[in-house]
Write an enzyme that holds these catalytic residues in place. Structure first.
Site, mmCIF file in Angstrom:
data_model
loop_
_atom_site.group_PDB
_atom_site.id
_atom_site.type_symbol
_atom_site.label_atom_id
_atom_site.label_comp_id
_atom_site.label_asym_id
_atom_site.label_seq_id
_atom_site.Cartn_x
_atom_site.Cartn_y
_atom_site.Cartn_z
ATOM 1 C CG ASP A 11 33.450 -9.057 27.473
ATOM 2 O OD1 ASP A 11 33.170 -7.840 27.473
ATOM 3 O OD2 ASP A 11 34.025 -9.621 26.529
ATOM 4 C CE1 TYR A 232 34.005 -17.154 20.753
ATOM 5 C CE2 TYR A 232 32.681 -15.402 19.805
ATOM 6 C CZ TYR A 232 33.788 -15.816 20.512
ATOM 7 O OH TYR A 232 34.667 -14.885 20.997
ATOM 8 C CE LYS A 235 37.539 -21.434 24.606
ATOM 9 N NZ LYS A 235 36.992 -22.769 24.743
#
Ligand code: F6R
Ligand code: MG
Ligand code: MG
Length: 368
Positions: A11, A232, A235
């Site tokens: 991404d 974080y 995902k």
């Protein structure tokens, strides 16, 4: 002919939040591979696709797995894409490129990678899976059912080529100092395999091999960004390559378990439980930054040259499945943050609640 099939996915920015990459971003990545990989003959063929906010680069070549040139090519294509993402003001530009400089191969650097070096069959066919808003354990159940359960894979009892079953290589992804793996064969070690694969966050299928021929059947990306960055970063959105037909399960046997829409970790802020929805290639993300999605593109290949993809979930049956999965998504979303709808502390991808709990902890009093 020995061919390596590599799929590397990241991404590096998307439109309107985490919805989908822009057309210009995909074109930039595609042109980069063509200019710097195909023209100099490092790459035989390639295809670009997106699933949710991720771009997958599928490449065929003769350089083997974990090849520095091939991995650097994909990394540099994503860097070129990141420039465009920044220019266009896309959200999360360069999100999955966790390191500043490329070294060796992309494993542990952010992008997800699945590869296999194969002796190409004259009618070689395989499926590229790409999932978004979930983690590599999402493939545990469907691939267990496709390669080890005759309730889903009729070939295990009907085909003389599959009677010896398959060997599973399973990785302990909580172990970050190196690769901790175990090899177990189905049907002999079926209960051991199931005991490990029930824990999608800890144990993940890495490879599957035919017990009959020893040939590689499947390769799955096992990277957990959470474990690399320690915080974080999104995902892991795993990819997988699965060979089909002949001594492997039929295409339809591999697809069948995806009709369950089983509950996986991911969804909004990578911190919820949601059903895995089989979608058409290049589908965006939507409801509650989800639901978790998986696309499946089947290819045929000759001397490393790929056909156009057959979009395996673009068929009326899967519209009905998508309706069922939408219902499952609604069922769990209605209970909001409560219980199993939100992931346990260890899997939450945002630190907010952990900090809140620390503060609240100090305010508790022991009643005399
Ligand atoms: C999950 C995901 C999204 C974001 C959410 C908030 O993988 O990408 O659900 O977590 O949209 O995004 P930020 O924190 O970037 O505003
Ligand atoms: Mg994202
Ligand atoms: Mg993603």
């Amino acid at each position: 002919m020995k061919i390596t099939v590599s799929v590397i996915k990241a991404d590096v920015g998307s439109i309107g939040g985490h919805i989908k990459p822009s057309q210009k971003l995909k074109e930039t990545v595609s042109n980069y591979i063509n200019e710097h990989g195909v023209k100099n003959k490092d790459v035989i063929d390639y295809r670009i696709s997106s699933t949710g906010d991720d771009i997958a680069i599928l490449m065929t070549h003769e350089k083997g797995t974990l090849n520095e040139k091939i991995h650097k090519l994909a990394w540099d294509a994503f860097v070129a894409g990141t420039e465009v993402a920044k220019e266009q003001g896309l959200y999360g530009a360069g999100q999955d490129l966790l390191k500043d400089a490329f070294s060796g191969n992309v494993k542990g650097m952010g992008p997800a990678v699945a590869e296999m070096e194969i002796e190409e069959r004259p009618n070689e066919c395989f499926i590229q899976f790409a999932a978004d808003k979930t983690d590599p354990g999402a493939y545990n159940l469907p691939f267990y059912l496709a390669f080890a359960d005759p309730m889903y894979c009729a070939g295990l009892i009907l085909s003389p080529k599959m009677g010896k079953g398959f060997k599973f290589v399973i990785m302990d992804v909580a172990h970050t100092e190196g690769d901790r793996v175990i090899e177990l064969s189905a049907p002999q070690n079926l209960y051991d395999i199931a005991s490990l694969l029930r824990d999608n966050q800890r144990f993940v299928i890495e490879h599957i091999y035919s017990n009959d021929t020893g040939e590689i059947a499947a390769s799955i990306s096992t990277t957990r960004l959470h474990n690399i960055a320690g915080k974080y970063t999104g995902k892991d959105d795993p990819v997988a390559l699965v060979r089909v037909q002949g001594s492997f399960p039929a295409t339809g046997e591999v697809l069948a378990p995806f009709s369950i829409g089983h509950y996986v970790a991911g969804f909004m802020r990578g911190s919820h439980t949601g059903p895995l929805m089989p979608v058409k290639a290049n589908s965006p993300i939507s409801y509650f930054d989800g639901p978790p999605v998986v696309s499946a593109q089947a290819f045929s290949m000759r001397n490393g040259k790929l056909t156009e993809p057959a979009d395996a979930f673009d068929q009326p049956f899967w519209d009905w499945v998508r309706d069922q999965v939408s219902q499952k998504a609604q069922d769990i979303r209605r209970q909001g943050f409560s219980g199993c709808a939100m992931l346990p502390y260890s899997e939450l991808e945002y630190g907010g609640i952990v900090e809140k709990m620390k503060k609240l902890d100090g305010k508790f009093k022991l009643r005399k």
